[in-house]
Design an enzyme around this catalytic site. Sequence first.
Site, PDB file in Angstrom:
ATOM      1  CB  ALA A 151      -0.708  -0.277   0.877  1.00  0.00           C
ATOM      2  CE1 TYR A 152       5.240   5.361   2.486  1.00  0.00           C
ATOM      3  CE2 TYR A 152       7.355   3.653   1.715  1.00  0.00           C
ATOM      4  CZ  TYR A 152       6.807   5.279   1.863  1.00  0.00           C
ATOM      5  OH  TYR A 152       7.996   6.288   2.054  1.00  0.00           O
TER       6      TYR A 152
END
Length: 243
Positions: A151-152
């Site tokens: 996600a990052y």
Amino acid sequence: MPDTRVAIVTGGSGGIGRAVAERLAADGMSVTVHYAGNAARADEVVKAITDQGGSAFAAQADVADAQQVETLFTETERQFGGVDVVVNTAGIMILKPLAEFDVDDFDRMHRTNVRGTFLVSQQAVRRLRPGGALVNFSTSVVRLAPPTYAAYAATKGAVEAMTLILAKELRGRDVTVNAVAPGPTATPLYLQGKDEETVAQAAKAPPLERLGQPADVAETVAFLAGPARWINGQVIYSNGGVA
């Protein structure tokens, strides 16, 4: 170019952002130290700069709020007369396997890392003077692809795409647009939640066998913000050789 160049450093109150703000000030720039919520830390950075004879002031803004970002730039122009360098270090990092990731956390991270970079970049390209530089922040994990970072890394992949395209959109403006992609760096953001063994393994990963320091990354930013006029539309991996 103006006699004294002016820089805005988002997320300038801590970690890499502080190192960048202090380094650019040491290079003779007047610096706006942006912060999201911790005024005391931002004031510490301003004091550290002014104690060394530099010029700086602190300014609060939510980087994902268009009006507040516009005001940040307006206040900088009012204080220092213009804007020459914008460095986007503001960001948040939440780590978890994708299957377990909370969508609200994803949206929160996207809001700061992607929308925030978009809005700050938008104001930057409208206001940067000739000879200016925009430096966005990605991460080496976009390329390294370790577990729990999906996600990052996705938010930073978006930053890289914006950066590379924006460099082309500024044809004829004499403004460079690049991104810095740090590797493991000894900041509170990186160290939070990691045990000693994990940190030790990360320190052994680069051929130089140590974690990066904020000053290492700030040196890369200073190069892109100052003398590196022929580097444009690039992602610079400031990670000690991690591959």
